[in-house]
Design a protein around this motif. Structure first.
Motif, PDB file in Angstrom:
ATOM      1  N   VAL A  15       0.846  -1.185   0.000  1.00 29.70           N
ATOM      2  CA  VAL A  15       0.000   0.000   0.000  1.00 29.70           C
ATOM      3  C   VAL A  15       0.883   1.237   0.000  1.00 29.70           C
ATOM      4  O   VAL A  15       2.041   1.183   0.415  1.00 29.70           O
ATOM      5  CB  VAL A  15      -0.968   0.039   1.204  1.00 29.70           C
ATOM      6  N   GLU A  16       0.324   2.317  -0.478  1.00 32.20           N
ATOM      7  CA  GLU A  16       1.035   3.590  -0.519  1.00 32.20           C
ATOM      8  C   GLU A  16       0.080   4.648  -0.003  1.00 32.20           C
ATOM      9  O   GLU A  16      -1.101   4.649  -0.346  1.00 32.20           O
ATOM     10  CB  GLU A  16       1.430   3.894  -1.967  1.00 32.20           C
ATOM     11  N   GLN A  17       0.585   5.526   0.844  1.00 31.96           N
ATOM     12  CA  GLN A  17      -0.226   6.643   1.313  1.00 31.96           C
ATOM     13  C   GLN A  17       0.122   7.852   0.458  1.00 31.96           C
ATOM     14  O   GLN A  17       1.306   8.180   0.291  1.00 31.96           O
ATOM     15  CB  GLN A  17       0.039   6.933   2.782  1.00 31.96           C
ATOM     16  N   VAL A  18      -0.897   8.506  -0.109  1.00 26.63           N
ATOM     17  CA  VAL A  18      -0.675   9.628  -1.021  1.00 26.63           C
ATOM     18  C   VAL A  18      -1.259  10.907  -0.426  1.00 26.63           C
ATOM     19  O   VAL A  18      -1.994  10.873   0.560  1.00 26.63           O
ATOM     20  CB  VAL A  18      -1.290   9.344  -2.422  1.00 26.63           C
ATOM     21  N   SER A  19      -0.968  12.016  -1.058  1.00 27.18           N
ATOM     22  CA  SER A  19      -1.481  13.311  -0.608  1.00 27.18           C
ATOM     23  C   SER A  19      -2.992  13.395  -0.838  1.00 27.18           C
ATOM     24  O   SER A  19      -3.559  12.642  -1.637  1.00 27.18           O
ATOM     25  CB  SER A  19      -0.794  14.440  -1.378  1.00 27.18           C
ATOM     26  N   ASP A  20      -3.622  14.321  -0.149  1.00 27.56           N
ATOM     27  CA  ASP A  20      -5.057  14.539  -0.353  1.00 27.56           C
ATOM     28  C   ASP A  20      -5.362  14.871  -1.809  1.00 27.56           C
ATOM     29  O   ASP A  20      -6.339  14.381  -2.369  1.00 27.56           O
ATOM     30  CB  ASP A  20      -5.566  15.670   0.542  1.00 27.56           C
ATOM     31  N   ASP A  21      -4.544  15.714  -2.432  1.00 28.40           N
ATOM     32  CA  ASP A  21      -4.778  16.096  -3.830  1.00 28.40           C
ATOM     33  C   ASP A  21      -4.745  14.884  -4.750  1.00 28.40           C
ATOM     34  O   ASP A  21      -5.591  14.739  -5.629  1.00 28.40           O
ATOM     35  CB  ASP A  21      -3.737  17.122  -4.302  1.00 28.40           C
ATOM     36  N   GLU A  22      -3.782  14.009  -4.551  1.00 31.83           N
ATOM     37  CA  GLU A  22      -3.686  12.808  -5.376  1.00 31.83           C
ATOM     38  C   GLU A  22      -4.826  11.837  -5.059  1.00 31.83           C
ATOM     39  O   GLU A  22      -5.421  11.233  -5.960  1.00 31.83           O
ATOM     40  CB  GLU A  22      -2.331  12.124  -5.182  1.00 31.83           C
ATOM     41  N   PHE A  23      -5.138  11.710  -3.768  1.00 33.71           N
ATOM     42  CA  PHE A  23      -6.190  10.788  -3.347  1.00 33.71           C
ATOM     43  C   PHE A  23      -7.553  11.205  -3.907  1.00 33.71           C
ATOM     44  O   PHE A  23      -8.374  10.354  -4.225  1.00 33.71           O
ATOM     45  CB  PHE A  23      -6.237  10.694  -1.822  1.00 33.71           C
ATOM     46  N   LEU A  24      -7.788  12.500  -4.055  1.00 32.51           N
ATOM     47  CA  LEU A  24      -9.048  12.990  -4.602  1.00 32.51           C
ATOM     48  C   LEU A  24      -9.323  12.378  -5.976  1.00 32.51           C
ATOM     49  O   LEU A  24     -10.438  11.932  -6.250  1.00 32.51           O
ATOM     50  CB  LEU A  24      -9.046  14.518  -4.690  1.00 32.51           C
ATOM     51  N   GLY A  25      -8.318  12.308  -6.826  1.00 34.23           N
ATOM     52  CA  GLY A  25      -8.484  11.686  -8.139  1.00 34.23           C
ATOM     53  C   GLY A  25      -8.864  10.220  -8.029  1.00 34.23           C
ATOM     54  O   GLY A  25      -9.740   9.733  -8.758  1.00 34.23           O
ATOM     55  N   TYR A  26      -8.237   9.528  -7.111  1.00 33.55           N
ATOM     56  CA  TYR A  26      -8.565   8.115  -6.892  1.00 33.55           C
ATOM     57  C   TYR A  26      -9.999   7.967  -6.384  1.00 33.55           C
ATOM     58  O   TYR A  26     -10.729   7.065  -6.796  1.00 33.55           O
ATOM     59  CB  TYR A  26      -7.604   7.479  -5.884  1.00 33.55           C
ATOM     60  N   MET A  27     -10.406   8.857  -5.485  1.00 32.18           N
ATOM     61  CA  MET A  27     -11.753   8.772  -4.929  1.00 32.18           C
ATOM     62  C   MET A  27     -12.815   9.130  -5.965  1.00 32.18           C
ATOM     63  O   MET A  27     -13.901   8.546  -5.969  1.00 32.18           O
ATOM     64  CB  MET A  27     -11.889   9.661  -3.693  1.00 32.18           C
ATOM     65  N   GLU A  28     -12.509  10.056  -6.842  1.00 31.51           N
ATOM     66  CA  GLU A  28     -13.468  10.388  -7.894  1.00 31.51           C
ATOM     67  C   GLU A  28     -13.638   9.202  -8.849  1.00 31.51           C
ATOM     68  O   GLU A  28     -14.742   8.941  -9.329  1.00 31.51           O
ATOM     69  CB  GLU A  28     -13.067  11.674  -8.597  1.00 31.51           C
ATOM     70  N   SER A  29     -12.572   8.466  -9.086  1.00 30.84           N
ATOM     71  CA  SER A  29     -12.690   7.225  -9.870  1.00 30.84           C
ATOM     72  C   SER A  29     -13.491   6.180  -9.096  1.00 30.84           C
ATOM     73  O   SER A  29     -14.274   5.420  -9.671  1.00 30.84           O
ATOM     74  CB  SER A  29     -11.306   6.661 -10.195  1.00 30.84           C
ATOM     75  N   LYS A  30     -13.293   6.153  -7.783  1.00 34.06           N
ATOM     76  CA  LYS A  30     -13.997   5.198  -6.919  1.00 34.06           C
ATOM     77  C   LYS A  30     -15.511   5.440  -6.948  1.00 34.06           C
ATOM     78  O   LYS A  30     -16.296   4.494  -6.816  1.00 34.06           O
ATOM     79  CB  LYS A  30     -13.464   5.320  -5.482  1.00 34.06           C
ATOM     80  N   LEU A  31     -15.924   6.685  -7.153  1.00 34.20           N
ATOM     81  CA  LEU A  31     -17.362   6.984  -7.286  1.00 34.20           C
ATOM     82  C   LEU A  31     -17.986   6.133  -8.384  1.00 34.20           C
ATOM     83  O   LEU A  31     -19.051   5.546  -8.204  1.00 34.20           O
ATOM     84  CB  LEU A  31     -17.575   8.461  -7.619  1.00 34.20           C
ATOM     85  N   PHE A  32     -17.325   6.085  -9.535  1.00 35.67           N
ATOM     86  CA  PHE A  32     -17.835   5.308 -10.664  1.00 35.67           C
ATOM     87  C   PHE A  32     -17.827   3.809 -10.352  1.00 35.67           C
ATOM     88  O   PHE A  32     -18.763   3.094 -10.693  1.00 35.67           O
ATOM     89  CB  PHE A  32     -17.037   5.601 -11.940  1.00 35.67           C
ATOM     90  N   GLU A  33     -16.753   3.349  -9.707  1.00 35.74           N
ATOM     91  CA  GLU A  33     -16.664   1.938  -9.329  1.00 35.74           C
ATOM     92  C   GLU A  33     -17.831   1.547  -8.422  1.00 35.74           C
ATOM     93  O   GLU A  33     -18.504   0.541  -8.657  1.00 35.74           O
ATOM     94  CB  GLU A  33     -15.334   1.673  -8.620  1.00 35.74           C
ATOM     95  N   GLU A  34     -18.069   2.357  -7.398  1.00 33.71           N
ATOM     96  CA  GLU A  34     -19.144   2.046  -6.451  1.00 33.71           C
ATOM     97  C   GLU A  34     -20.519   2.177  -7.106  1.00 33.71           C
ATOM     98  O   GLU A  34     -21.417   1.379  -6.830  1.00 33.71           O
ATOM     99  CB  GLU A  34     -19.050   2.931  -5.209  1.00 33.71           C
ATOM    100  N   LEU A  35     -20.692   3.156  -7.982  1.00 30.48           N
ATOM    101  CA  LEU A  35     -21.962   3.300  -8.686  1.00 30.48           C
ATOM    102  C   LEU A  35     -22.229   2.091  -9.576  1.00 30.48           C
ATOM    103  O   LEU A  35     -23.341   1.566  -9.611  1.00 30.48           O
ATOM    104  CB  LEU A  35     -21.974   4.586  -9.520  1.00 30.48           C
ATOM    105  N   ASN A  36     -21.193   1.630 -10.261  1.00 28.23           N
ATOM    106  CA  ASN A  36     -21.343   0.429 -11.091  1.00 28.23           C
ATOM    107  C   ASN A  36     -21.696  -0.793 -10.245  1.00 28.23           C
ATOM    108  O   ASN A  36     -22.534  -1.603 -10.644  1.00 28.23           O
ATOM    109  CB  ASN A  36     -20.077   0.163 -11.906  1.00 28.23           C
ATOM    110  N   GLU A  37     -21.067  -0.924  -9.084  1.00 27.73           N
ATOM    111  CA  GLU A  37     -21.368  -2.055  -8.203  1.00 27.73           C
ATOM    112  C   GLU A  37     -22.819  -1.980  -7.723  1.00 27.73           C
ATOM    113  O   GLU A  37     -23.510  -2.995  -7.664  1.00 27.73           O
ATOM    114  CB  GLU A  37     -20.398  -2.099  -7.028  1.00 27.73           C
TER     115      GLU A  37
END
Length: 103
Positions: A25-47
């Motif tokens: 695992v890697e811990q990233v900055s809030d700015d970088e994590f925001l991009g990952y979380m915005e992608s996660k929105l689509f993943e969770e919506l699809n699920e």
């Protein structure tokens, strides 16, 4: 080892390790994590779209709350915005479908 490169809940690495498996695992900055979380929105919506389960709706909310937080909007403020919009534009309780409207 399978590659993922996606945001996961904080407890997931411990769960993987408790199963006797290795993970990186890697811990990233809030700015970088925001991009990952915005992608996660689509993943969770699809699920949710696939399962229609309350559990997936809860996951979607968790991601929405974190995205809002990363964008400097707390849960209370987000709820206030939601309520205000509902008061001024209405909610979705009447099951209305706009079929046509004059431009």
């Amino acid at each position: 080892m399978k590659m993922y490169d996606k945001a996961v809940r904080d407890g997931i690495p411990d769960i993987i390790r408790a199963e006797g498996k290795r993970c990186v695992v890697e811990q990233v900055s809030d700015d970088e994590f925001l991009g990952y979380m915005e992608s996660k929105l689509f993943e969770e919506l699809n699920e949710y779209t696939e399962t229609k389960s309350a559990e997936e709706l809860a996951d979607l909310l968790e991601v929405i709350y974190r995205v809002a937080e990363l964008r400097q909007t707390g849960r209370d403020e987000l709820e206030m915005i939601r309520k205000k919009k509902s008061e001024t534009r209405g909610g979705f309780k009447e099951n209305l479908i706009l079929v046509s409207a004059e431009e």
